[in-house]
Design an enzyme around this catalytic site. Sequence first.
Site, PDB file in Angstrom:
ATOM      1  N   ALA A 157       0.857  -1.186   0.000  1.00 34.80           N
ATOM      2  CA  ALA A 157       0.000   0.000   0.000  1.00 34.80           C
ATOM      3  C   ALA A 157       0.894   1.238   0.000  1.00 34.80           C
ATOM      4  O   ALA A 157       1.901   1.277   0.710  1.00 34.80           O
ATOM      5  CB  ALA A 157      -0.881  -0.002   1.238  1.00 34.80           C
ATOM      6  N   LYS A 158       0.520   2.231  -0.781  1.00 27.99           N
ATOM      7  CA  LYS A 158       1.292   3.477  -0.792  1.00 27.99           C
ATOM      8  C   LYS A 158       0.601   4.454   0.153  1.00 27.99           C
ATOM      9  O   LYS A 158      -0.119   5.359  -0.272  1.00 27.99           O
ATOM     10  CB  LYS A 158       1.393   4.016  -2.223  1.00 27.99           C
ATOM     11  CG  LYS A 158       2.596   4.916  -2.432  1.00 27.99           C
ATOM     12  CD  LYS A 158       2.879   5.105  -3.903  1.00 27.99           C
ATOM     13  CE  LYS A 158       3.835   6.240  -4.152  1.00 27.99           C
ATOM     14  NZ  LYS A 158       5.152   6.082  -3.564  1.00 27.99           N
ATOM     15  N   ALA A 159       0.794   4.192   1.433  1.00 29.75           N
ATOM     16  CA  ALA A 159       0.117   4.977   2.470  1.00 29.75           C
ATOM     17  C   ALA A 159       1.130   5.873   3.166  1.00 29.75           C
ATOM     18  O   ALA A 159       2.284   5.490   3.366  1.00 29.75           O
ATOM     19  CB  ALA A 159      -0.530   4.035   3.479  1.00 29.75           C
TER      20      ALA A 159
END
Length: 316
Positions: A157-159
Amino acid sequence: MSQYDSLKVWLDGKMVGYSEATVPILTHSMQYGSGIFEGIRAYPLPDGSAGIFRLSDHMERFVNTARIYGMNLRYTKEELEDAVMEVVAANGLSSCYIRPFAFYNDDRIGLSVKDKKVSVYIAAVPLGNYFSDKNSGIRCRTSSWHRISSSVLPVQAKASGNYLNSIIANSEARRSGFDEAILTSPEGYLAEGPGENIFLVKKGKVLTPGDESDILIGITRDTVMTIARDLGYEVVARQIHREELYIADEAFFCGTAAEITPIVEVDGIRIGQGRPGNVTSRITEALYRAVRGDTVHREWITSVSIAEKVSGSQRS
Ligand code: PY5
């Protein structure tokens, strides 16, 4: 005042001035790092339009990141792709870095995200080289901090929160006189840079940590693997020992912001000849051809026409 004040930003379906795209200071996403984002580049195409590189793949990762965290984006992948095109066109930027960001636009205190409104903005700004020494190559150190692992957070996830791991590693590297960090897994295998995937070249083979290495599965990484194969190189994605980097012939970082950045030294050890290698240069040239639409992979490019800006200073 910001250098971006003249730019327009897409915020929940409307184009607004950069300084009008505000968020409440108590937003959940600023307090706890719960935002999600993407980084996309557009390059000028020969006909003067902007070529957004791998827009669909970036937006797929964006909506997947939202799905992982149960964030209701309220916009489909296709609507968000259209919005990116609108931002590029509205700002007249044929070369730019595009930053979609989704966040909890809610200032109630508390960790729960239930019933908190999600907002999305998309900004596009001019961006040159991410590393000033990109052409001559950079010096890295292995971080004393390990890359977050799948048992801790979703690594694909690109969080925003994931980037605290990146920031502490980068800060440590910069403080100790290096340009960038390299993070390893808790077991000591190579993972990636704070905002870049990593590649080695050894005896003509192109190696990169495999998907099992708890990396962000980079879109540039996929591009590099594809064009390296097109150029005839054998490409292997697998677990890589840290010392394999020390004895590699060449090494480089890749990512949307970093593009391809040669690594010429790691932990004080010179990599190969201590300068950007031939394989790295060939792959870099092929990447720049690809982003300008000059390869068989035309499907990677979304073209957006840019109206000529009539501004006094630009006209002679
Ligand atoms: N790994 C991490 C942790 C990243 O943040 C990035 C991208 C990559 C790999 C490369 O992924 P891709 O090729 O899909 O871009 N980093 C962002 C970028 O826009 C943010 C950097 C500040 O390059």
